[in-house]
Design a protein around this motif. Structure first.
Motif, mmCIF file in Angstrom:
data_model
loop_
_atom_site.group_PDB
_atom_site.id
_atom_site.type_symbol
_atom_site.label_atom_id
_atom_site.label_comp_id
_atom_site.label_asym_id
_atom_site.label_seq_id
_atom_site.Cartn_x
_atom_site.Cartn_y
_atom_site.Cartn_z
ATOM 1 N N GLY A 67 0.893 -1.401 -0.087
ATOM 2 C CA GLY A 67 0.237 0.030 0.057
ATOM 3 C C GLY A 67 0.859 1.039 -0.043
ATOM 4 N N GLU A 68 2.185 1.325 0.849
ATOM 5 C CA GLU A 68 2.901 2.434 0.831
ATOM 6 C C GLU A 68 3.540 2.701 -0.465
ATOM 7 O OE1 GLU A 68 5.606 1.517 3.662
ATOM 8 O OE2 GLU A 68 4.205 1.565 5.382
ATOM 9 N N ARG A 69 3.687 1.480 -1.391
ATOM 10 C CA ARG A 69 4.231 1.574 -2.855
ATOM 11 C C ARG A 69 3.176 2.371 -3.681
ATOM 12 N NH1 ARG A 69 7.024 0.342 0.395
ATOM 13 N NH2 ARG A 69 7.647 2.310 0.688
ATOM 14 N N LEU A 70 2.009 1.867 -3.367
ATOM 15 C CA LEU A 70 0.883 2.251 -4.456
ATOM 16 C C LEU A 70 0.726 3.957 -3.806
ATOM 17 C CD1 LEU A 70 -1.243 -0.601 -4.367
ATOM 18 C CD2 LEU A 70 0.341 -0.172 -6.054
ATOM 19 N N ALA A 71 0.821 4.482 -2.743
ATOM 20 C CA ALA A 71 0.614 5.729 -2.498
ATOM 21 C C ALA A 71 1.844 6.486 -2.769
ATOM 22 C CB ALA A 71 0.428 5.659 -1.002
ATOM 23 N N GLY A 72 2.950 5.960 -3.356
ATOM 24 C CA GLY A 72 4.051 6.612 -3.330
ATOM 25 C C GLY A 72 4.690 6.761 -4.865
ATOM 26 N N GLY A 73 3.648 6.785 -5.737
ATOM 27 C CA GLY A 73 4.085 6.871 -7.180
ATOM 28 C C GLY A 73 4.175 5.886 -8.150
ATOM 29 N N TRP A 74 3.603 4.445 -7.591
ATOM 30 C CA TRP A 74 3.413 3.260 -8.210
ATOM 31 C C TRP A 74 2.102 3.142 -8.560
ATOM 32 C CZ3 TRP A 74 7.809 1.742 -10.649
ATOM 33 C CH2 TRP A 74 8.928 2.093 -10.344
ATOM 34 N N SER A 75 1.617 2.341 -9.506
ATOM 35 C CA SER A 75 0.611 1.699 -9.921
ATOM 36 C C SER A 75 0.471 0.333 -9.989
ATOM 37 C CB SER A 75 -0.089 2.507 -11.251
ATOM 38 O OG SER A 75 -0.247 3.867 -11.120
ATOM 39 N N ASP A 76 -0.277 -0.488 -9.536
ATOM 40 C CA ASP A 76 -0.695 -1.847 -9.613
ATOM 41 C C ASP A 76 -1.691 -1.715 -11.001
ATOM 42 O OD1 ASP A 76 -1.410 -4.454 -9.648
ATOM 43 O OD2 ASP A 76 -1.916 -4.684 -7.648
ATOM 44 N N VAL A 77 -0.753 -2.269 -11.949
ATOM 45 C CA VAL A 77 -1.446 -2.087 -13.378
ATOM 46 C C VAL A 77 -2.766 -2.849 -13.592
ATOM 47 C CG1 VAL A 77 -1.319 -2.101 -15.952
ATOM 48 C CG2 VAL A 77 0.267 -1.153 -14.399
ATOM 49 N N MET A 78 -2.745 -4.165 -13.240
ATOM 50 C CA MET A 78 -3.634 -5.145 -13.338
ATOM 51 C C MET A 78 -4.883 -4.760 -12.471
ATOM 52 S SD MET A 78 -5.084 -8.079 -14.482
ATOM 53 C CE MET A 78 -3.657 -9.065 -15.009
ATOM 54 N N ARG A 79 -4.551 -4.324 -11.360
ATOM 55 C CA ARG A 79 -5.784 -4.098 -10.368
ATOM 56 C C ARG A 79 -6.546 -2.634 -11.034
ATOM 57 N NH1 ARG A 79 -8.315 -6.956 -9.046
ATOM 58 N NH2 ARG A 79 -7.421 -8.230 -7.641
ATOM 59 N N ASP A 80 -5.568 -1.734 -11.355
ATOM 60 C CA ASP A 80 -6.325 -0.601 -11.871
ATOM 61 C C ASP A 80 -7.144 -0.892 -13.009
ATOM 62 O OD1 ASP A 80 -4.701 0.938 -9.919
ATOM 63 O OD2 ASP A 80 -3.511 1.506 -11.330
#
Length: 281
Positions: A202-215
């Motif tokens: 979650g911290e990675r996703l809040a810090g500039g990364w996107s989980d492409v499949m989930r998006d």
């Protein structure tokens, strides 16, 4: 003008490429029909010479390979297999403990979308059972994973700021949300779904990364990418979504389609993982 990237834990490249029949050559059959530009490989479990021997049909066909094997024979190992010319390759992320263990490799490429860094990650599993106070070996395995997460998390924060497209694909060995495990209730105390691990993602996703499949599939259960070899896990689709691509903002904005290349039947599997493929356009 698109870029198609796959990530897959091959569970031993020499086993993955074994010919089962004239129509099914394992990994090579998949690669021939996948239509991808870059494949991020994990758990190669071979020296570079042996990996190149196993991948000879692909290399003879024009694919290029960069690889980071582990100093531990037959363990881990990551690679980048590319139709596009490979640029600078960097092993590890500045860790004295982990850089020689075959867990991270990134390569710069000139792609149709512009300068891009593609990285392959094999994050430590931690342990295969609940981590209890009475099990020192399991505690140490999980402590190793925590050390990796601490160091690698800081590196990812810096990597997200690069002024180029970046994708980190691999076997993350963490399912972030309940939708990422079929039997999430039964795994609340197991490594791979512990609160600390899920918070780290979650911290990675809040810090500039996107989980492409989930998006691209926000409401879908899974799609799972790993199933145990044992029992009926594959037949019942009782799996985990632990293989994914994290893209920085510039590349994530170009993602248009993500799929899991699940084998049509149990006996057609060449790994216990399935390739996760994303088209960026």
């Amino acid at each position: 003008m698109s870029l198609t990237v796959s990530t897959v834990n091959v569970n031993g490249i020499r086993a993955a490429v074994k010919h089962r029949s004239a129509a099914n050559r394992g990994f090579h059959s998949w690669l021939d029909g996948a239509g991808v530009d870059i494949v991020l490989l994990q758990e190669i479990r071979a020296s570079e010479d042996l990996a190149r021997e196993a991948l000879a049909p692909a290399l003879d066909d024009g694919w290029q390979l960069a690889m980071s094997p582990s100093v531990v024979k037959g363990h881990a190992g990551v690679g980048v297999l590319s139709r596009l010319p490979l640029g600078a390759a960097r092993t590890g992320f500045g860790s004295a403990e982990f850089d020689a263990t075959g867990r991270y490799l990134e390569v710069d490429l000139d792609t149709p979308l512009g300068p891009t860094t593609a990285a392959s990650l094999y994050l430590p599993k931690g342990a295969a059972a609940p981590v209890a106070d009475t099990e020192p070996k399991l505690r140490e395995k999980y402590a190793e994973k925590v050390r990796f997460l601490d160091e690698f998390g800081a590196y990812l924060t810096r990597l997200a700021r690069r002024r180029r497209h970046v994708v980190v694909g691999g076997d993350w060995n963490i399912a972030h949300a309940e939708a990422d495990i079929k039997n999430w209730k039964g795994n609340l105390k197991n490594p791979g779904f512990l609160p600390h691990e899920r918070s780290w993602v979650g911290e990675r996703l809040a810090g500039g990364w996107s989980d492409v499949m989930r998006d691209l599939a926000p409401d879908e259960a899974g799609p799972y990418s790993w199933w145990s070899w044992r029992g009926k896990a594959f037949d019942n689709d009782s799996g985990w979504r632990i293989d994914y691509q994290l893209a920085n903002r510039s590349l994530a904005a170009r993602a248009v389609k993500a799929t899991v290349d699940r084998a049509a039947a149990y006996d057609l599997r060449w790994s216990d993982h399935a390739p996760v493929t994303v088209i960026y356009d």
